[in-house]
Scaffold this motif. Sequence first.
Motif, PDB file in Angstrom:
ATOM      1  N   SER A 143     -10.349  -9.373  -7.845  1.00  0.00           N
ATOM      2  CA  SER A 143      -9.947  -8.059  -7.359  1.00  0.00           C
ATOM      3  C   SER A 143     -10.723  -6.988  -8.111  1.00  0.00           C
ATOM      4  O   SER A 143     -11.237  -7.212  -9.205  1.00  0.00           O
ATOM      5  CB  SER A 143      -8.450  -7.859  -7.567  1.00  0.00           C
ATOM      6  N   ALA A 185     -14.502   1.163 -13.514  1.00  0.00           N
ATOM      7  CA  ALA A 185     -13.907   0.216 -12.587  1.00  0.00           C
ATOM      8  C   ALA A 185     -13.242  -0.877 -13.393  1.00  0.00           C
ATOM      9  O   ALA A 185     -13.656  -1.177 -14.518  1.00  0.00           O
ATOM     10  CB  ALA A 185     -14.966  -0.389 -11.665  1.00  0.00           C
ATOM     11  N   SER A 245       0.850  -1.173   0.000  1.00  0.00           N
ATOM     12  CA  SER A 245       0.000   0.000   0.000  1.00  0.00           C
ATOM     13  C   SER A 245       0.891   1.228   0.000  1.00  0.00           C
ATOM     14  O   SER A 245       1.936   1.250   0.655  1.00  0.00           O
ATOM     15  CB  SER A 245      -0.903  -0.006   1.228  1.00  0.00           C
ATOM     16  N   GLU A 256     -10.230  -1.901   3.852  1.00  0.00           N
ATOM     17  CA  GLU A 256     -10.286  -0.783   2.911  1.00  0.00           C
ATOM     18  C   GLU A 256     -10.694   0.471   3.678  1.00  0.00           C
ATOM     19  O   GLU A 256     -11.632   0.437   4.467  1.00  0.00           O
ATOM     20  CB  GLU A 256     -11.322  -1.102   1.822  1.00  0.00           C
ATOM     21  N   ALA A 259     -10.811  -2.508  -8.724  1.00  0.00           N
ATOM     22  CA  ALA A 259     -10.260  -1.185  -8.462  1.00  0.00           C
ATOM     23  C   ALA A 259     -11.184  -0.170  -9.119  1.00  0.00           C
ATOM     24  O   ALA A 259     -11.737  -0.423 -10.186  1.00  0.00           O
ATOM     25  CB  ALA A 259      -8.848  -1.049  -9.026  1.00  0.00           C
ATOM     26  N   ILE A 260     -11.351   0.954  -8.436  1.00  0.00           N
ATOM     27  CA  ILE A 260     -12.247   1.986  -8.933  1.00  0.00           C
ATOM     28  C   ILE A 260     -11.424   3.128  -9.475  1.00  0.00           C
ATOM     29  O   ILE A 260     -10.449   3.559  -8.868  1.00  0.00           O
ATOM     30  CB  ILE A 260     -13.161   2.514  -7.799  1.00  0.00           C
ATOM     31  N   HIS A 307     -16.252   4.130  -3.102  1.00  0.00           N
ATOM     32  CA  HIS A 307     -16.223   5.071  -4.214  1.00  0.00           C
ATOM     33  C   HIS A 307     -15.278   6.218  -3.856  1.00  0.00           C
ATOM     34  O   HIS A 307     -15.258   6.668  -2.718  1.00  0.00           O
ATOM     35  CB  HIS A 307     -17.636   5.601  -4.465  1.00  0.00           C
ATOM     36  N   LYS A 321      -9.700  -8.552   3.626  1.00  0.00           N
ATOM     37  CA  LYS A 321      -9.568  -7.233   2.994  1.00  0.00           C
ATOM     38  C   LYS A 321      -9.835  -6.150   4.031  1.00  0.00           C
ATOM     39  O   LYS A 321     -10.721  -6.297   4.881  1.00  0.00           O
ATOM     40  CB  LYS A 321     -10.591  -7.058   1.862  1.00  0.00           C
ATOM     41  N   LYS A 362       0.651  -1.768  -6.960  1.00  0.00           N
ATOM     42  CA  LYS A 362       0.076  -0.458  -6.624  1.00  0.00           C
ATOM     43  C   LYS A 362       0.887   0.616  -7.332  1.00  0.00           C
ATOM     44  O   LYS A 362       2.108   0.493  -7.467  1.00  0.00           O
ATOM     45  CB  LYS A 362       0.145  -0.219  -5.112  1.00  0.00           C
ATOM     46  N   SER A 375     -14.009  -8.983  -2.591  1.00  0.00           N
ATOM     47  CA  SER A 375     -13.294  -7.726  -2.462  1.00  0.00           C
ATOM     48  C   SER A 375     -14.305  -6.610  -2.284  1.00  0.00           C
ATOM     49  O   SER A 375     -15.460  -6.724  -2.708  1.00  0.00           O
ATOM     50  CB  SER A 375     -12.438  -7.480  -3.710  1.00  0.00           C
ATOM     51  N   THR A 376     -13.841  -5.555  -1.669  1.00  0.00           N
ATOM     52  CA  THR A 376     -14.712  -4.402  -1.461  1.00  0.00           C
ATOM     53  C   THR A 376     -13.955  -3.156  -1.857  1.00  0.00           C
ATOM     54  O   THR A 376     -12.733  -3.145  -1.920  1.00  0.00           O
ATOM     55  CB  THR A 376     -15.133  -4.270   0.001  1.00  0.00           C
ATOM     56  N   ALA A 377     -14.721  -2.094  -2.107  1.00  0.00           N
ATOM     57  CA  ALA A 377     -14.073  -0.827  -2.432  1.00  0.00           C
ATOM     58  C   ALA A 377     -15.039   0.301  -2.141  1.00  0.00           C
ATOM     59  O   ALA A 377     -16.250   0.138  -2.297  1.00  0.00           O
ATOM     60  CB  ALA A 377     -13.643  -0.802  -3.899  1.00  0.00           C
TER      61      ALA A 377
END
Lengths: 441, 703
Positions: free
Chosen positions: B586, B596, B369, B485, B588-589, B549, B483, B681, B545-547
């Motif tokens: 996975s 996304a 990260s 976030e 990613a936004i 906005h 995860k 990353k 997975s979560t994200a």
Amino acid sequence: MDIDENGGAGDVSSRQVQVRFVTKLKPPYKVPQASISIPANLTRFGLSALVNNLLQAANEDWNAEPFDFLIDGELVRMSLEEFLLAKGISAEKVLEIEYFKAVAPRKEEEPSLHDDWVSAVDGSNDGYILTGCYDGFGRIWRAAGICTHELDGHSGPVTSVCNVMPKAAESSIDQIVATASKDRTLRLWKFGVEESLDQPKKIRAFKILRGHTAAVQSIAAEPSGDMVCSGSWDCSVNLWNINASDSDGGLVSVKKRRKGGEDEEPQSEGEALTTLVGHTQCVSSVVWPQRGTIYSASWDHSVRRWDVETGKDSLNIFCGKAINCLDIGGESSALIAAGGSDPVIRIWDPRKPGTLSPIFQFSSHNSWISSCKWHRKSWFHLVSASYDGKVMLWDLRTAWPLAVIDTHKDKVLSADWWKHDSVISGGADSKLRISSGISVQ
Amino acid sequence: MGTNPRKENDSDKPKNETGKKKVQKLKAKNMEETLKRIEEAEAAADSSKIHRSFRVPTIVMMKYGSLSEDGGSVSESGSDQSKLSEDEDVVQSSDGDNPTGACDEDNDHSSGDGVIEADDGDNYHGEDSHGESDDSREVVEESDSSEDEVAPRNTVGNVPLEWYKDEEHIGYDLAGKKIKKKERQSKLDSFLASVDDSKNWRKIYDEYNDEEVELTKDETKLIGRLLKGKAPHADFDPYAPYVDWFKWDGAKHPISNAPEPKKTFHSFKVLRYVRAIRKGLIKFDDKPKEESRLYALWDDSSSAERQGLAYIPAPKPKLPGVLAIRSQFINIDPESLKPKLPSRKDLKPYPTTCYLEYKGHKGPVMTISTEPTGQWIASGSKDGTVRIWEVETGRCLRIWDLGENIDQVAWNPLPELPMLAVAAGHDVFILNTRCGSDEQQKKIEELLHVEPQMATEDSGQYDWGQDDRHGGIRLKHFKTVTKVEWHRKGDYLSTLMPSDILFRAMNALIGSVCSIRESRSVLIHQLSKRLTQRIPFKTKGIPVSTAFHPTRSIFFTATKKDVRVYDLLKQKLIKKLEAGVREISSIAIHPGGDNAIVGSRDGKLCWFDMDLSSRPYRVLRCHPKDITGVAYHRSYPLFASCSDDCTTYVFHGMVYSDLNQNPLIVPLEILRGHSRVMDCKFHPRQPWLFTAGADSLIKLYCH
């Protein structure tokens, strides 16, 4: 003469060139002015052996010395024949070859051990070497392995060090140095040179300059020694007043601190005079070559020249790479040398109108350039350090490095010239290395 | 048929001359032969009138005598025809100045050969009526017919008469004697004679035989009729009543005379052929019969058959194949069909080369990260340690040994709060990195200080506890957290426990009531208030997975099949993104929030334009193995995917503010160097990419 005989032998196979050796060196190094005929396939090594033979002929107990050769302002890095062909020089005329002692370290001093990575070195004072270390100490080395002072006070790794009044080195008893650290502060230190102690003496900063909100990456002092400037991760360049002489004049706060019953030391704090705002990312390097001008390099891919009076940037060179190091020097102290997040050392001439593209690019390194410094006297010589563990010496007159010092076992974080004939470098192997005996004209 | 009379005629000629008798004998023989043929011909001629009218003249003449017994119309017509033929001959030989008008006077033969004249005489009708036949008559008849050929005397043949102009003779007779030219009358005499002679208009000079012929009255009439286009003979009735020879009685249906329509014929025949072919009655012998290619070269008999070189057929033209057809129809440069992508050079900068390595971990680095200012990165490894690295030098600044497999590390997105959330085993740690300034340190310490009693007051399952050893908060979960976030404001953080679903399934099997735990797999913690809550909506499937906005209060949950987009304020499902891949790994936004990327375990990378559709805008099949991580750059138009196949792909992904313009995706670079890439990353400010490998290294790829 041997060489002449050799030349006669080689006559069958190769062409001959009429040359005359000239030099600016002092008499023991002078060879007869007469032009001689030599084989055209000689390289620098052959030429050097030839000159050494000539000198030996004049002087019985002559110690061989490597020489470097200059034809029409370009160093000879191939055989004479190829060189003449490449440069389009007629081989009919008597060729004038200037020679000087090769710029290469002749002696490797004992490494000076540190407790942690050596992140910064400064050799601007001939009397001592200043180093900054990741353990938070600055150190003063009189010679290889002889540490006289430890600058104790930073709570984070020292990132940059500089001598504040290098010009007044001989006379003054008290030297002032400045250090920058990741603990967001700059510290100013005072110490006496001539004190010689068995144990390194711990000294404390007489002034702490606070104001940066992130790690300070670089520090530079004004030539006259009144001010320092610093570049930081907070994207700004701060200017600080030192006021070393007048005690605690316009200081904001004064602290008295007693430590372990030792001598009490006044410790003052200072605030930034001005902040030069413009960079958008970490200011990784600042240089203050003249009274009114500051150069700064940043990770936002730009090199800027600031006018101290107005606080505006008068020049903005876009490089395309994040820049780690910067130095001003060379011809009439006007060339900008910078290295960054690629293995290329770029040299700009800001006087050149119309273009902002680099005039020289040296790319023999294999990794990021961590440091580059001009020789203080020579217009042509540069030292560079890289994360590939090598220190290289450069001459603007050739695209190849003059010498490669690869004694470091890990990343080299900083390098500088010392006493005009040595290169000092510190790296991630926690050692300060001194390569001496470099004869730069 | 036409030949016979000629023969006869040839033989008949010498009437006046010698050998008459011989000729007559011959004639008699021939006649008998011809009679038979004529009878046949007659039968044929009867079948159609047309035939009759044309043929008969030459035929019937010969019947004239012999068939007289038949009598009736046939013989009559026959005589008519013979007349006609005579006239024709005369007409042919004469100069055409012959009379056209009707002639009243009877014919009197004044000159010429007696036979002809006698024949042409008045006794036509007499002959008809009598029907007698004798030699003389025969001769007469013969002579009649022989006159058709006009050359009874001169035998020179068909040569220009000019050749004899200067000669005394005009040719030769059958015996080979010269035929002398007649003495010419002077023009005046002949004129006077013609004036005097009233019959003179009927006289014709035959140049060939050098004689004058006088036409009879009948002949002139006949010629007149011919000229008028009538039937030559006066007695011929073209409108004779029709005699129906067909016997109608017994025929039930009228027989159509119309020809059979071609159509019926065709289909009928074709059908017959088709049936025959089907039955195998007709066999196609397509293959040419093989002749033995060897033959006796010196054999005489075969050499007669095979003469010259053996026949070498020309090579057959190649049948048009697929390629030919393609070149014919699709004559397009395949290069031009490719989408016009900008050159990679124009899309610089992007990460290309690895210059820095961050060494120190003892096990595979699972997660990295980046700190929001880009000064540090944090990494978590399977060796149980979390490390913080200085980006510019690669120095490891701090190590926490948490003793558990680190699944995720996450820097707090606020630069002024350099905290790290770490998912390690069942715990989530919030660690103070001590990277900030003193004031920041104080603030963080306040934040991270948990009163012991508060911990007990909190709901029993989520234990907010102080962790003094590591200097932070320890959030105990009852299942493995995979995860962590942060919300963009740095106060909320979401944790994911996918195994909770399994736990629930297990409970369901046992039979216990488990509705309370429905959505406990995703939890949202609030740091400032030490609160833990479930997400207020149901999730289906196992979330992977979560994200959050990047700008709005929207929450993304990726399950194995799809991505669900929830509005946190309205607490409802907004959208469901169907990836159509086997298993999502996975997500990613995009920093803009409308796009996304989703990586899957079958190596597909799906780009969703959420304004456009709930289906992927692009599916990039670049990795042969599982995609382990995807990442967007915060400011540069770059995104990357890393995979178990040891590669990391870097793409240019430009999102335009113009809604009409679709995102531009260009593959840029394949970065290699790791054994397996576990995470990637981007540097938050530079176009650099960090990759974490199973070889316990972190690499920095620079532009």
